[in-house]
Design a protein around this motif. Structure first.
Motif, short mmCIF file in Angstrom:
data_model
loop_
_atom_site.label_atom_id
_atom_site.label_comp_id
_atom_site.label_asym_id
_atom_site.label_seq_id
_atom_site.Cartn_x
_atom_site.Cartn_y
_atom_site.Cartn_z
N PRO A 1 51.11 39.50 30.60
CA PRO A 1 49.79 40.11 30.42
C PRO A 1 48.94 39.93 31.68
CG PRO A 1 50.30 38.59 28.62
CD PRO A 1 51.38 38.44 29.65
N ILE A 2 48.18 40.97 32.01
CA ILE A 2 47.40 40.94 33.24
C ILE A 2 46.33 39.85 33.20
CG2 ILE A 2 45.63 42.64 32.67
CD1 ILE A 2 47.60 42.25 35.95
N CYS A 3 45.84 39.52 31.99
CA CYS A 3 44.84 38.44 31.91
C CYS A 3 45.47 37.10 32.31
CB CYS A 3 44.21 38.37 30.53
SG CYS A 3 45.36 38.03 29.20
N LYS A 4 46.77 36.93 32.06
CA LYS A 4 47.48 35.71 32.48
C LYS A 4 47.57 35.67 34.01
CE LYS A 4 50.55 32.28 32.03
NZ LYS A 4 50.08 31.17 32.82
N VAL A 5 47.84 36.83 34.63
CA VAL A 5 47.91 36.90 36.09
C VAL A 5 46.54 36.58 36.68
CG1 VAL A 5 48.34 38.41 38.07
CG2 VAL A 5 49.82 38.53 36.07
N GLN A 6 45.48 37.13 36.07
CA GLN A 6 44.13 36.87 36.57
C GLN A 6 43.78 35.39 36.40
OE1 GLN A 6 41.28 39.74 35.36
NE2 GLN A 6 39.63 38.83 36.55
N ASP A 7 44.16 34.79 35.29
CA ASP A 7 43.90 33.36 35.09
C ASP A 7 44.67 32.51 36.10
OD1 ASP A 7 42.24 33.95 32.97
OD2 ASP A 7 43.73 33.46 31.42
N ASP A 8 45.92 32.89 36.37
CA ASP A 8 46.72 32.17 37.37
C ASP A 8 46.09 32.30 38.76
OD1 ASP A 8 48.49 31.41 35.42
OD2 ASP A 8 50.07 32.84 36.00
N THR A 9 45.54 33.48 39.05
CA THR A 9 44.89 33.71 40.33
C THR A 9 43.68 32.80 40.48
OG1 THR A 9 45.61 36.02 40.28
CG2 THR A 9 43.85 35.47 41.82
N LYS A 10 42.87 32.73 39.44
CA LYS A 10 41.69 31.86 39.48
C LYS A 10 42.08 30.39 39.61
CE LYS A 10 38.80 34.87 36.64
NZ LYS A 10 38.12 34.97 35.33
#
Length: 167
Positions: free
Chosen positions: A23-32
């Motif tokens: 999920p893209i929200c997981k990628v965004q969380d990993d980025t943060k």
């Protein structure tokens, strides 16, 4: 006729069709999380606290400063510059940070791809041609200023990711 590869592909098809995308929200969380980790690594290097990211240092104008509005493309370009600078420094302090920047750029590419805006490949930057001369003259100052400005840029990126930046 040889049908071996076709049969292997057909045999693997049921497994391949059930693979779920991250999920893209997981990628965004990993980025943060990675941005916060890099900022913490910079904070752990004690001599980076002595220079403000807004301070102007003659000869180090090629090191990016703060940008209030960042697109994913601008974030990637900025990180590429910092990565190129850090890999030029002989300090052992910056090796892991440079590796983290590469991983962060990969995550940004995933975020951009999810928005159907592939980021252009960043080529060697002309502004860094004089980096060798600057490093000879002021190695310590370059490291301190680069890390300080990188930290500020990362904090800007963290804020921008909450606003869902464009391409």
């Amino acid at each position: 006729m040889r049908c071996g590869p076709l049969y292997r592909f057909l045999w693997l098809w049921p497994y391949l069709s059930y693979v779920e995308a991250v999920p893209i929200c997981k990628v965004q969380d990993d980025t943060k999380t990675l941005i916060k980790t890099i900022v913490t690594r910079i904070n752990d290097i004690s001599h980076t606290q002595s220079v403000s990211s807004k301070q102007r240092v003659t000869g180090l104008d090629f090191i990016p400063g703060l940008h209030p509005l960042l697109s994913l493309s601008k974030m990637d370009q900025t990180l590429a510059i910092y990565q190129q600078i850090l890999t030029s420094l002989p300090s052992r302090n910056v090796v892991q940070i440079s590796n983290d920047l590469e991983n962060l750029r990969d995550l940004l590419h995933l975020l951009a791809a999810s928005k159907s805006c592939p980021l252009p490949q960043v080529r060697a930057l002309e502004s860094l041609e004089s980096l060798g001369v600057v490093l000879e003259a002021s190695l310590y100052s370059t490291e301190v200023v680069a890390l300080s400005r990188l930290q500020g840029s990362l904090q800007d990126m963290l804020r921008q990711l909450d606003l869902s930046p464009g391409c």
